[in-house]
Design an enzyme around this catalytic site. Structure first.
Site, PDB file in Angstrom:
ATOM      1  N   CYS A   1       0.816  -1.212   0.000  1.00 44.18           N
ATOM      2  CA  CYS A   1       0.000   0.000   0.000  1.00 44.18           C
ATOM      3  C   CYS A   1       0.850   1.262   0.000  1.00 44.18           C
ATOM      4  CB  CYS A   1      -0.893   0.011   1.234  1.00 44.18           C
ATOM      5  SG  CYS A   1       0.033  -0.133   2.754  1.00 44.18           S
TER       6      CYS A   1
ATOM      7  N   LYS B   1       1.542   4.366   4.140  1.00 47.53           N
ATOM      8  CA  LYS B   1       1.672   5.662   4.778  1.00 47.53           C
ATOM      9  C   LYS B   1       1.059   5.624   6.164  1.00 47.53           C
ATOM     10  CE  LYS B   1      -0.457   8.223   1.646  1.00 47.53           C
ATOM     11  NZ  LYS B   1      -0.923   9.516   1.157  1.00 47.53           N
TER      12      LYS B   1
ATOM     13  N   THR C   1      -5.265  22.098   5.109  1.00 48.23           N
ATOM     14  CA  THR C   1      -6.378  21.648   4.256  1.00 48.23           C
ATOM     15  C   THR C   1      -6.183  20.250   3.672  1.00 48.23           C
ATOM     16  OG1 THR C   1      -5.387  22.804   2.369  1.00 48.23           O
ATOM     17  CG2 THR C   1      -7.150  23.956   3.560  1.00 48.23           C
TER      18      THR C   1
ATOM     19  N   ASP D   1       1.411  14.986  -7.431  1.00 44.49           N
ATOM     20  CA  ASP D   1       0.869  16.001  -6.527  1.00 44.49           C
ATOM     21  C   ASP D   1       1.058  17.421  -7.077  1.00 44.49           C
ATOM     22  OD1 ASP D   1      -0.370  14.551  -4.485  1.00 44.49           O
ATOM     23  OD2 ASP D   1       1.542  14.144  -3.503  1.00 44.49           O
TER      24      ASP D   1
ATOM     25  N   SER E   1      20.962   9.673  -0.284  1.00 47.44           N
ATOM     26  CA  SER E   1      20.793   8.228  -0.113  1.00 47.44           C
ATOM     27  C   SER E   1      21.269   7.792   1.257  1.00 47.44           C
ATOM     28  CB  SER E   1      21.577   7.488  -1.195  1.00 47.44           C
ATOM     29  OG  SER E   1      22.934   7.875  -1.148  1.00 47.44           O
TER      30      SER E   1
ATOM     31  N   ASP F   1      -5.357  14.217  -6.393  1.00 47.22           N
ATOM     32  CA  ASP F   1      -5.065  12.927  -7.016  1.00 47.22           C
ATOM     33  C   ASP F   1      -5.431  11.811  -6.045  1.00 47.22           C
ATOM     34  OD1 ASP F   1      -2.953  13.504  -5.312  1.00 47.22           O
ATOM     35  OD2 ASP F   1      -1.431  12.622  -6.617  1.00 47.22           O
TER      36      ASP F   1
HETATM   37 CO    CO Z   1      -1.967  13.831  -3.658  1.00 47.07          CO
HETATM   38 CO    CO Z   2       1.507  12.558  -2.061  1.00 49.49          CO
END
Ligand code: CO
Ligand code: CO
Ligand code: CO
Length: 349
Positions: free
Chosen positions: A18, A21, A49, A92, A142, A228
């Site tokens: 997934c 997150k 927001t 984004d 990295s 998105d």
């Molecule tokens: Co987004």
């Molecule tokens: Co994002």
């Protein structure tokens, strides 16, 4: 050392699937303890927001759009993983109506135990997407880490008066979604070896597709809001729009574009934990039709990686924008509308 050919990238991630997150409830608890930031009139879109990216005004004509995203491998091919991670991070910027300008690579990789060519391939995949987006790689960072992770920090530009937040959808608007959903269920199915090579290729192509065409198309229409669809799923992101814009959202299940075999694989038990968590989190703010079973409810909440744009466009522009998107090869669907009743709530029919 495991070589390139032997490694299944997804098996190196402790959870995977997934993007994993941290959920909104946990995040809120963490952020609550931060000292309140000094108000700044140039911060046009900030933390408050739940939008896709932050926006900071430099002049009356130019604002910076900034975002960062990285995750553990969700496909086995390193080049594909790089492409998907880049398309996902850049998305984004598009969701805010911006143009990507520069990117920084973020890399975690077990450099002493894993073939270095894998990392080269991840970076090559990302670089190709960055170039396709017309952006420039300017650097990165990295660390040596047991579990590979990759993503980008992206900076874009936007005119301060042309920002597409998720907070200005208007009753009467139509909702257009520009990619099919079901990514979480299908990537989980990859790990259980349920997909054919062709099916995997198709899924990879959908995730690696930039939202560039969709974003450029919406420029010439009356778009009031955009976001998105990613980790919180279609319903989760639609709900952010409903709350942010103080409107109701109606979604027509039969019009939501789905990846092939999603329903079948969900029935076989491949709904990831993240998608079930998404459902639990939004359940109280969504009215599902009584006859809709749990599988379809999970599908609508399925965690997406590198999903499409969810666009709230004026009623009179909706059909022509949809037509133009389809002409340009975007797998878009008209999936619902913005309503006055039940602000901050979603009605599925
Ligand atoms: Co987004
Ligand atoms: Co994002
Ligand atoms: Co937005």
């Amino acid at each position: 050392m495991e070589t390139f050919e032997q490694v299944k990238l997804t098996s190196l991630s402790s959870k995977g699937g997934c993007g994993c997150k941290i959920g909104p409830a946990d995040l809120m608890e963490v952020l609550r303890n931060l000292p309140a930031a000094m108000p700044n009139r140039d911060l046009l879109v900030g933390l408050d927001t739940s939008d896709d990216a932050g926006v900071y005004r430099l002049t009356d004509e130019i604002a910076l759009v900034q975002t960062v995203d990285f995750f553990t491998p969700i496909v086995d091919d390193p080049y594909d993983f790089g492409q998907i991670a880049a398309a996902n991070a850049i998305s984004d910027i598009y969701a805010m109506g911006g143009k990507p300008l520069t990117v920084l690579n973020i890399v975690a990789f077990p450099i002493s135990t894993l073939d270095k060519r894998i990392l080269s391939e991840i970076l090559r995949g990302a670089a190709d997407k960055v170039q396709e987006a017309g952006a420039t790689l300017v650097g990165g960072h990295s660390i040596d880490d047991k579990e590979p992770k990759f993503g980008l920090a992206v900076t874009g530009l936007i005119h301060p008066e042309r920002i597409r937040t998720n907070a200005a959808a208007k009753p009467g608007d139509r909702l257009i979604l520009t990619k099919p959903i079901g990514v979480g269920i299908l990537t989980t199915s990859i790990k259980k070896e349920q997909l054919s090579l062709d099916e995997m290729k198709h899924l990879t192509k959908v995730m690696a597709t930039l939202n560039k065409t969709a974003a450029e198309t919406m420029e010439s229409y009356q778009v009031h809001a955009c976001t998105d669809v990613t980790g919180f799923g279609l319903i989760g992101h639609a709900l952010e729009m409903a709350k942010g814009s103080n409107v109701g959202v109606r979604i027509h299940k039969k019009d939501v574009p789905l990846l092939p075999r999603v329903r079948e694989l969900a029935e076989k038990g491949f709904v990831p934990g993240g998608s079930k968590n998404n459902f639990n989190h939004v359940e109280n703010h969504v009215t599902f039709p009584e006859e809709m079973d749990q599988i379809d409810r999970w599908i609508l909440c399925d965690a997406v990686t590198s999903g499409g744009l969810l666009i709230s466009v004026s009623e009179e522009d909706a059909e022509s924008m949809l037509e133009e998107l389809k002409q340009a090869g975007v797998e878009a669907g008209l999936i619902g509308e913005i309503v006055m009743e039940k602000p901050g709530h979603i009605i599925v029919d």
